[in-house]
Design a protein around this motif. Structure first.
Motif, mmCIF file in Angstrom:
data_model
loop_
_atom_site.group_PDB
_atom_site.id
_atom_site.type_symbol
_atom_site.label_atom_id
_atom_site.label_comp_id
_atom_site.label_asym_id
_atom_site.label_seq_id
_atom_site.Cartn_x
_atom_site.Cartn_y
_atom_site.Cartn_z
ATOM 1 N N ASP A 19 -21.543 14.893 5.451
ATOM 2 C CA ASP A 19 -21.479 13.456 5.175
ATOM 3 C C ASP A 19 -20.700 12.790 6.307
ATOM 4 N N TYR A 20 -21.439 12.443 7.357
ATOM 5 C CA TYR A 20 -20.793 11.885 8.542
ATOM 6 C C TYR A 20 -20.188 10.509 8.267
ATOM 7 N N VAL A 21 -20.811 9.725 7.426
ATOM 8 C CA VAL A 21 -20.285 8.400 7.112
ATOM 9 C C VAL A 21 -18.926 8.531 6.428
ATOM 10 N N ALA A 22 -18.813 9.477 5.511
ATOM 11 C CA ALA A 22 -17.533 9.709 4.833
ATOM 12 C C ALA A 22 -16.468 10.185 5.814
ATOM 13 N N LYS A 23 -16.867 11.010 6.777
ATOM 14 C CA LYS A 23 -15.914 11.487 7.792
ATOM 15 C C LYS A 23 -15.374 10.316 8.618
ATOM 16 N N VAL A 24 -16.295 9.439 9.033
ATOM 17 C CA VAL A 24 -15.884 8.280 9.843
ATOM 18 C C VAL A 24 -14.994 7.356 9.017
ATOM 19 N N THR A 25 -15.386 7.113 7.774
ATOM 20 C CA THR A 25 -14.619 6.218 6.903
ATOM 21 C C THR A 25 -13.203 6.743 6.686
ATOM 22 N N ALA A 26 -13.084 8.033 6.384
ATOM 23 C CA ALA A 26 -11.773 8.627 6.146
ATOM 24 C C ALA A 26 -10.909 8.564 7.399
ATOM 25 N N PHE A 27 -11.521 8.850 8.552
ATOM 26 C CA PHE A 27 -10.768 8.797 9.806
ATOM 27 C C PHE A 27 -10.280 7.387 10.091
ATOM 28 N N GLN A 28 -11.149 6.396 9.939
ATOM 29 C CA GLN A 28 -10.791 5.007 10.245
ATOM 30 C C GLN A 28 -9.618 4.537 9.384
ATOM 31 N N LYS A 29 -9.673 4.897 8.112
ATOM 32 C CA LYS A 29 -8.608 4.463 7.206
ATOM 33 C C LYS A 29 -7.297 5.169 7.498
ATOM 34 N N LYS A 30 -7.369 6.471 7.793
ATOM 35 C CA LYS A 30 -6.145 7.231 8.040
ATOM 36 C C LYS A 30 -5.499 6.865 9.365
ATOM 37 N N SER A 31 -6.332 6.609 10.391
ATOM 38 C CA SER A 31 -5.780 6.323 11.718
ATOM 39 C C SER A 31 -5.583 4.834 11.962
ATOM 40 N N ASP A 32 -6.059 4.007 11.007
ATOM 41 C CA ASP A 32 -5.944 2.553 11.118
ATOM 42 C C ASP A 32 -6.642 2.015 12.364
ATOM 43 N N ALA A 33 -7.796 2.603 12.691
ATOM 44 C CA ALA A 33 -8.580 2.120 13.830
ATOM 45 C C ALA A 33 -9.198 0.773 13.498
ATOM 46 N N SER A 34 -9.332 -0.057 14.525
ATOM 47 C CA SER A 34 -9.979 -1.353 14.328
ATOM 48 C C SER A 34 -11.469 -1.163 14.079
ATOM 49 N N HIS A 35 -12.117 -0.314 14.901
ATOM 50 C CA HIS A 35 -13.549 -0.040 14.762
ATOM 51 C C HIS A 35 -13.865 1.371 15.246
ATOM 52 N N VAL A 36 -14.837 1.990 14.600
ATOM 53 C CA VAL A 36 -15.440 3.243 15.073
ATOM 54 C C VAL A 36 -16.926 2.942 15.263
ATOM 55 N N CYS A 37 -17.412 3.112 16.490
ATOM 56 C CA CYS A 37 -18.783 2.719 16.807
ATOM 57 C C CYS A 37 -19.556 3.847 17.499
ATOM 58 N N LEU A 38 -20.848 3.894 17.219
ATOM 59 C CA LEU A 38 -21.781 4.688 18.007
ATOM 60 C C LEU A 38 -22.604 3.708 18.824
ATOM 61 N N VAL A 39 -22.653 3.924 20.127
ATOM 62 C CA VAL A 39 -23.287 2.979 21.046
ATOM 63 C C VAL A 39 -24.438 3.666 21.766
ATOM 64 N N LEU A 40 -25.574 2.973 21.841
ATOM 65 C CA LEU A 40 -26.759 3.495 22.520
ATOM 66 C C LEU A 40 -26.943 2.787 23.855
ATOM 67 N N ASP A 41 -27.081 3.571 24.907
ATOM 68 C CA ASP A 41 -27.407 3.033 26.228
ATOM 69 C C ASP A 41 -28.924 2.989 26.349
ATOM 70 N N THR A 42 -29.511 1.797 26.315
ATOM 71 C CA THR A 42 -30.971 1.660 26.307
ATOM 72 C C THR A 42 -31.561 1.518 27.705
ATOM 73 N N GLN A 43 -30.719 1.489 28.722
ATOM 74 C CA GLN A 43 -31.226 1.272 30.082
ATOM 75 C C GLN A 43 -32.015 2.487 30.564
ATOM 76 N N GLY A 44 -33.198 2.238 31.086
ATOM 77 C CA GLY A 44 -33.996 3.312 31.654
ATOM 78 C C GLY A 44 -34.798 4.126 30.657
ATOM 79 N N LEU A 45 -34.849 3.697 29.390
ATOM 80 C CA LEU A 45 -35.642 4.421 28.401
ATOM 81 C C LEU A 45 -37.118 4.328 28.751
ATOM 82 N N GLU A 46 -37.863 5.424 28.552
ATOM 83 C CA GLU A 46 -39.296 5.422 28.847
ATOM 84 C C GLU A 46 -40.036 4.415 27.960
ATOM 85 N N SER A 47 -39.666 4.395 26.681
ATOM 86 C CA SER A 47 -40.235 3.410 25.760
ATOM 87 C C SER A 47 -39.228 2.284 25.585
ATOM 88 N N PRO A 48 -39.598 1.035 25.889
ATOM 89 C CA PRO A 48 -38.659 -0.087 25.768
ATOM 90 C C PRO A 48 -38.042 -0.156 24.377
#
Length: 453
Positions: A301-330
């Motif tokens: 349960d990756y969402v639960a892992k991220v949620t627990a970490f964010q609350k315990k560490s008091d992070a402002s945001h936890v993000c997954l970011v995709l680099d779309t530059q140069g993708l074969e399919s736009p």
């Protein structure tokens, strides 16, 4: 080399039925049953061991043992005292030699007979065909053994090239899938085809997810799920296989071979990964409570892992970011997009969208800094990069999960670069999402992770 006959039935009829039963048992993962069947035949035909059938029975008894070892992943055992245990490879080589010898002996016998075939000779020819095609099957097995060895070794390296693996398994399928096609070998061929197809679908799903392609990766997962279910249903352990794609693995994995269980868990890990990468898309199809419940049913349960970490560490945001530059399919955004729909290719900051953000949506105020960090970052998946921006009094931690996907943790305060909790979380999550532990865990006794549960 004459064959024993049974009064009232054509020569070889009983033996052909025995072969059918034997290979069906192998197709059901019933290796002990198949070996027991051949061992009984050995006792019955002990006096005619030098006959074609006697030799075939002896060889197939060993073949059942080899197949059991293969599917238990025994050929990937750890090295002892610096030397690998190549028992299975040696067993397959011996079987290859025996099958070739039998095939050649029957050919020589046929050349002596010169146009005087009979019912017994027909069965001899059948055995010759089977010997030749089983040789091809063993050659295919040798290639898949090398393939899994490659996977287990790559599992110790965080820079895994999944495209190379896709090409290797595609070549195995292309070269070998049509070389053992006799109807008696149908169960054997079906199992081999299912195994290779499942591996191919899963690897392609992993590649497609790494590019943010929702529908193509979902279709690959569905194909893998369907073939795993079909393959499992053909076995005697079919009652252990769960039907739900977005659910737990099985009721009991112990009754299934280790290779099948490994593939099944690999699929479940990718389903969990899919649930994280496309969480926003999926959550729009149900309530937040139901989505949370569905995520909890995944093997991770990756969402639960991220949620627990964010609350315990008091992070402002936890993000997954995709680099779309140069993708074969736009890139047309998350989720399904009709192929005929026209849209502008993302530019500037928009070419680095968040595919998951918690809590809330993408932190727009921090995004210029995040994009700059990703743009300036070199391809290095072995460490977490740290930056503190005095101007906005914010700390950024970043590491890459895939060549195009980054994990970013933001704090609106100054944090220590060596914060062990933050660094450990990011490296562990990255490793889990790349399935590194699962790949390395192919080897029995591997200390990298318990993926062979």
């Amino acid at each position: 080399m004459s064959l024993p006959t049974t009064p009232g039935s054509p020569p070889g009829a009983k033996e052909s039925g025995t072969l059918q039963t034997y290979f069906q048992a192998l197709g059901q993962f019933a290796y002990d049953k198949a070996k027991e069947l051949m061992d009984k035949e050995k006792e019955i035909h002990k006096a005619t061991f030098g006959s074609s059938w006697g030799l075939m029975v002896h060889t197939l008894s060993q073949f059942a043992t080899a197949e059991k070892t293969y599917n238990s992943l025994g050929f990937l055992e750890q090295k002892w005292f610096g030397r690998p245990k190549d028992t299975l490879r040696n067993s397959y080589l011996v079987l290859l030699q025996e099958l070739r010898r039998m095939e050649e002996a029957v050919r020589q016998q046929d050349s002596v007979a010169m146009g005087m075939p009979g019912p017994g000779a027909d069965f001899e020819i059948l055995l010759s065909h089977l010997c030749g095609q089983l040789c091809e099957y063993i050659r295919a097995r040798q290639k898949t053994m090398d393939f899994y060895e490659q996977i287990s070794l790559m599992g110790t390296n965080k820079n895994m090239n999944y495209q190379d693996l896709v090409e290797v398994i595609a070549e195995i399928i292309h070269v070998h899938s049509r070389n053992f096609h006799h109807p008696i070998l149908a169960s054997l061929k079906s199992g081999f085809t299912s195994e290779c197809d499942i591996v191919s679908h899963l690897l392609q799903a992993q590649l497609l997810m790494a590019e943010g392609q929702f529908l193509p990766s979902l279709l690959q997962l569905h194909q893998a799920h369907s073939k795993l279910t079909s393959w499992g249903a053909a076995s005697q352990a079919r009652e252990t296989v769960k039907k739900g794609m977005f659910g737990s693995t099985t009721k009991t994995l112990s009754s299934l071979p280790a290779l099948y269980s490994w593939l099944l868990r690999y699929k479940c890990l990718l389903v969990a990964k899919f649930s994280l990468y496309f969480y926003d898309v999926l959550s729009k199809q149900t309530t937040s409570v139901d989505m949370k419940g569905l995520s909890a049913k995944n093997c991770e349960d990756y969402v639960a892992k991220v949620t627990a970490f964010q609350k315990k560490s008091d992070a402002s945001h936890v993000c997954l970011v995709l680099d779309t530059q140069g993708l074969e399919s736009p890139y047309r955004g998350p989720g399904y997009t009709h192929p005929d729909r026209q849209g502008d290719t993302p530019k500037g900051l928009d070419s680095y969208p968040t595919i998951f953000s918690f809590p809330g949506e993408q932190p727009v105020g921090h995004w210029p800094n995040v994009v700059m960090l990703i743009s300036d970052r070199q391809a290095d998946t072995d460490r977490v990069q740290f930056v503190y921006d005095k101007a906005v009094q914010s700390t950024y931690f970043i590491t890459s999960i895939e060549p195009r996907i980054y994990l970013v943790v933001i704090y609106e305060t100054k944090k220590s670069e060596k914060d062990s909790y933050v660094n450990s979380f990011m490296l562990e999550l990255s490793s889990l999402l790349r399935c590194i532990k699962h790949f390395a865990g192919l080897k029995p006794g591997s200390r990298v992770g318990g993926s062979r549960k």
